[in-house]
Every structure is written in structure tokens, then in C-alpha cells.
Design an enzyme around this catalytic site. Structure first.
Site, mmCIF file in Angstrom:
data_model
loop_
_atom_site.group_PDB
_atom_site.id
_atom_site.type_symbol
_atom_site.label_atom_id
_atom_site.label_comp_id
_atom_site.label_asym_id
_atom_site.label_seq_id
_atom_site.Cartn_x
_atom_site.Cartn_y
_atom_site.Cartn_z
ATOM 1 N N SER A 1 5.205 26.435 8.718
ATOM 2 C CA SER A 1 6.263 27.191 8.044
ATOM 3 C C SER A 1 6.204 26.967 6.546
ATOM 4 C CB SER A 1 7.624 26.754 8.577
ATOM 5 O OG SER A 1 7.948 25.493 8.027
ATOM 6 N N LYS A 2 6.968 27.764 5.843
ATOM 7 C CA LYS A 2 7.056 27.647 4.394
ATOM 8 C C LYS A 2 7.520 26.240 4.013
ATOM 9 C CE LYS A 2 10.169 29.539 0.890
ATOM 10 N NZ LYS A 2 10.022 28.416 0.047
ATOM 11 N N ARG A 3 8.460 25.737 4.800
ATOM 12 C CA ARG A 3 9.013 24.403 4.497
ATOM 13 C C ARG A 3 7.961 23.294 4.615
ATOM 14 N NH1 ARG A 3 13.070 26.760 6.891
ATOM 15 N NH2 ARG A 3 12.352 26.074 8.925
#
Ligand code: GLU
Length: 512
Positions: free
Chosen positions: A264-266
């Protein structure tokens, strides 16, 4: 293959293009090029609530930077754009016709249930799903008279069009990567295909209509769309387009570096690596996400890295040019299992591409870095900078890291590394350096050989120990126990600067 290969990359403009999306675009592109087919770019912007300004431009720029060429669709001016428009929000009229077709053939129906009513049903019925088992309890055109439906629409009541899934049927999806996938239609709900509120179709309808009208031969997309594939097959059938239905290939997910779940982006923020091709400035949130381009990656390295995340050829070859990928790629060799995102490997790829560049090219790339550090342009002639870059490139993954490695060539040390001093600067070092200074002052031939012939016998004669003297000398020139061979350093610095640095070090370090 008798049908002309036509594939599409169909992102939604909902933010920066995730690196997994880039891989999808890449595999589509490789497949298209290998088969002499067309690569289309279609923008799927039917969900206006998720629209992010600038996202479409971002996608185009990212693909261009990576060398993924679009033959048809958004972002290209070509007389091949005969299947447009390629932005779904501009295709409303087209979808109307197909929504009507499904309603007329009895494959779809109109539903008036409000979100509150649906919520109520969910509370009443455990695991409620809008499908054959429940649709006759709901407020829709199957339970109302034609007049009633008409009157409601005329009075402006909002409605949706739902697909009427036939229950208890095994739906077969033939996937080029996964083989035969069979799903029973009972688990499918009567998906919303169109919403009167924004006069737009949902993803499912628009996607099938467009793939059909744009004559797409292969749908190559992320695994997250596999659960939708049976519905898509049923839609093709409902339209009577089963014969020209595209072949499906669902690509494995990109997983977090530890393999636990989807990347994910995180994860990028957390682990300090980019998950986007280009830096992205989110105008909605005001946040900036890092990109591969701005982090100093070469597009060829990113392509190579991504290509091998989920696909590999038969041997252990790892370095592939785009052309080699086009030649060797095959959907059959795409793995079914998710691919762990190995960020260190990404850096390794960049290093390989960096090493393959000429020193001249690297020097050109290094000049702006020097400028950014305030180094005067004429500090050295260009061939010297090329020489420095050539000496140090082995140690870096990015051109920007060259500065860290070779800043001492450009600025004299102002401080001396504590650790190096502790280990390498001895009590006798100031005296050794003073003697070395005298020796070097008298020396005119500044070549590596001449200096070696001068200094080594002297050390031996005095029995000072090569390591002890040379390490102290290095600290004088570099400020730390690092850098290339000492005569490489003296060669670049020249006599005057070398002597100056030794003199300064003696002054600064004697009191220690
Ligand atoms: N718009 C979808 C996406 O953003 C496309 C899915 C597909 O390729 O069918 O991923």
C-alpha cells in the site's frame, strides 16, 4: 492468434498511479508490442466522487517517463483514435443505449430502494444480498407496475439499474494465468450498472461496453478484479457478445516486502521507499508522496525491476532492456502467487543501469548535483569530473549518492570524523605528517608512481608502518578513513591543495 491484439490500460484518475498499476500498464504494453498489437489508454472516471484533479496528466507523464508508449486513446494525437472518446465521462450517450438494451432484453431492471431502505434490509436480514432470493421483496421494476415505474421516474425519483443475475449457475472464466476459474452465480449480487443520480454507468457496465466497442482482445489487469470477472462474463453473454469476449489475464498482487498483504501507499511512507513512479502532490490533502523519478531512479531500471515482479523468463537472466522484455515476455510465465516487493532489489537494478553508463554520461548527470551543493562550475575540467565519477560509481546506487562519496574532492574537510581519528590518528601522526609534508614539498613529479616511489621507501626507512602513515594522510585529505586509493586523491587534488590539507590537519589535530 487470429484476432488483432488490442489491449488497454484503464486506470481511474483517483490519485497517483500506484506502482502496481504501472506494472499492469507495462505487461499490457509488452504483450501488445510482442504481438504487433495496439496499446490503448482509457480513463475510467465514472466515479466522480473519487476524481482527483491532475491524476490523468500524472498518468500520462508517468507512462511517458517510463517509455510505455500509447498507440491509441488518451494523451496521444493520432488518426488511430477511431474508437473514442476514451474518457468514460464523455461516453454517457453511448452507455444509455446499452443500459436500455439490457432493460429491454430483461437482463436488467430498475430499482428505487434508497440507501436507508437498503440499510434497513441489511439489519433485518442476516447477510443480505440484493439477488434472486431478495429482489422480489424490494422496490423495483420487477415488483411494481410499468405505470408506477414510469411515474416515479417522471417525478424525478432517483433510481439505479441493476443486473439480473440468474441464480445457481456455474460461471466459467478462463484466465490465461490461472486457468479455469469457476464461480457459482449465487454468490454474485445484482450489481448496480447505472445510477440516475449522476447519469453515469458504474465501472462494470462501462468497462464491458468499452472493451467491446474498442475491440479489446485481451484484458490484462490486477488480481483485485478477478472476483468481478464472472459478472463480466455474464454481461458479455447478456449483450450477446460472448463470441468476441476478450481473453482474461489477472496479474498477481504486489505484496509488502515481508509478504504479508498487499503493498500500500502507507508501506512506502513507513519503509521509506516510493510506491509511485513520479512525485505526487495531492491537491486535496496537501501531501507530497515521493516518486521513483525524483528519487533518482532510471526509468529503464524501474521497468526492469517491475517486469520481474511477477514474471520471469526460463533462465536466470535479470537485466532486460525494454526490447528484450518485449521479445521474451509471456503471460504463461506470469506467476499466480503474489510478488513480494523487494525494494533493495530495486536499488540493485538502478546500480546495474548506473554502472552501464559511460563516465561522461554520469558526469553530466552529476553536474547539477555539484551545482546544488554550491560547487563552482570550473572547479575541475570536465575530464577530471569524469575521472572522479568513474572512481566512485561502484559504491553508489544513485547519482545523487555520488556527492556523499566524493565531496572531499570538491571541499576540504572542515571537521574530522571522530571514529576515524580514534582508530587511525596516533600520537605520532602530527610528526609523521610534518615530515611527509616536507618530503612532498620538494616533489615536482606528482604522478601516482612517482609519489609512491618517494613515500613508500621513506616510510620503510623510518619504520613508521605503511598503514599508520597512510591512514593519517588519508584523514588529512578526506577528513575520514574512506575514499579511493590515496594516489587517486592526491592526483585529483594536485600538489598545492594536498599540501594545504596536510598543513591544516596538523594545525587542527595537534592539540587533540
Ligand atoms: N478502472 C479499473 C482500475 O482502475 C480498471 C480495471 C480493468 O482493467 O478492468 O483498475
Amino acid at each position: 492468434m487470429d484476432r488483432k491484439v488490442r489491449v488497454r490500460f484503464a486506470p481511474s484518475p483517483t490519485g497517483a498511479l500506484h506502482i502496481g498499476g504501472v506494472r499492469t500498464a507495462l505487461y499490457n504494453y509488452l504483450f501488445a508490442r510482442q504481438h504487433g498489437g495496439d496499446m490503448l489508454l482509457r480513463i475510467e472516471d465514472t466515479d466522480s466522487t473519487r476524481f482527483v484533479p491532475g491524476a490523468e496528466e500524472y498518468i500520462i507523464e508517468a507512462l511517458q517517463w517510463l517509455g510505455i508508449e500509447i498507440d491509441e486513446g488518451i494523451g496521444v494525437e493520432t488518426d488511430k483514435n477511431t474508437h473514442g472518446p476514451y474518457r468514460q465521462s464523455e461516453r454517457r450517450e453511448i452507455y444509455h443505449e446499452y443500459v436500455k438494451q439490457l432493460l429491454d432484453s430483461g437482463n436488467a431492471y430498475i430499482a428505487f430502494d434508497t440507501p436507508q431502505e437498503l440499510e434497513q434490509k441489511r439489519l433485518e436480514i442476516k447477510n443480505f444480498q440484493y439477488d434472486a432470493s431478495t429482489r422480489l421483496m424490494m422496490r423495483n421494476s420487477l415488483t411494481m407496475s410499468e405505470e408506477e415505474v414510469k411515474a416515479k421516474i417522471e417525478s424525478g425519483e432517483q433510481y439505479v439499474v441493476r443486473f439480473k443475475v440468474t441464480p445457481d449457475e456455474d460461471v466459467h472464466v478462463h484466465d490465461l494465468i490461472r486457468g479455469e476459474v469457476v464461480i457459482n452465480s449465487n454468490i454474485l449480487d445484482d450489481k448496480v450498472l447505472y445510477k440516475s443520480a449522476d447519469d453515469l454507468p458504474t465501472y462494470h457496465l462501462a468497462n464491458i461496453v468499452d472493451d467491446h466497442l474498442m475491440e479489446i482482445s485481451h484484458v490484462i489487469r490486477g488480481e483485485e478484479w478477478l472476483p468481478s470477472a464472472p459478472l463480466h462474463v455474464l454481461l458479455y453473454r447478456a449483450f450477446g457478445w460472448e463470441d468476441s469476449m476478450p481473453a482474461f489475464a489477472h496479474l498477481p498482487l504486489l505484496l509488502k516486502p515481508d509478504g504479508n498483504g498487499k503493498l500500500s501507499k502507507r508501506d512506502g511512507d513507513r519503509l521509506g521507499f516510493p510506491v509511485f513512479p513520479l512525485e505526487f502532490h495531492d491537491q486535496k490533502t496537501g501531501t507530497v508522496s515521493s516518486g521513483y523519478r525524483e528519487s533518482g531512479y532510471y526509468p529503464e531500471a524501474v521497468i526492469n525491476f517491475l517486469a520481474l515482479l511477477g514474471w520471469h523468463a526460463t533462465g536466470d537472466k535479470e537485466i532486460y532492456s525494454m526490447q528484450e522484455l518485449i521479445d521474451d515476455f509471456s503471460l504463461e510465465r506470469v506467476s499466480k502467487a503474489g510478488a513480494k516487493f523487494d525494494f533493495e532489489k530495486g536499488k540493485w537494478f538502478n546500480h546495474q543501469y548506473l554502472m552501464a553508463k559511460s563516465d561522461r554520461q554520469l558526469a553530466q548527470e552529476f553536474l547539477p548535483v555539484l551545482e546544488a551543493h554550491g560547487i563552482p562550475e570550473d572547479i575541475y575540467p570536465l575530464p577530471t569530473i569524469e575521472h572522479i565519477v568513474g572512481l566512485m560509481k561502484e559504491r553508489v546506487n544513485f547519482v545523487s549518492e555520488l556527492w556523499e562519496q566524493c565531496n572531499f574532492f570538491f571541499v576540504a574537510p572542515e571537521e574530522y570524523d571522530e571514529k576515524s581519528l580514534k582508530k587511525r590518528w596516533k600520537e605520532d601522526s602530527p610528526r609523521h605528517m610534518q615530515e611527509l609534508l616536507c618530503l612532498l614539498q620538494k616533489q615536482d613529479d606528482w604522478s601516482a608512481q612517482a609519489l609512491d616511489d618517494l613515500v613508500m621507501p621513506w616510510i620503510e626507512e623510518q619504520q613508521y608502518g605503511v598503514g599508520i602513515v597512510m591512514n593519517a594522510f588519508r584523514i588529512c585529505l578526506v577528513g575520514a578513513a574512506r575514499g579511493p586509493h590515496i594516489w587517486e586523491i592526491t592526483g585529483v587534488l594536485g600538489k598545492e591543495e594536498t599540501l594545504k590539507r596536510v598543513q591544516t590537519a596538523i594545525e587542527k589535530l595537534t592539540t587533540l
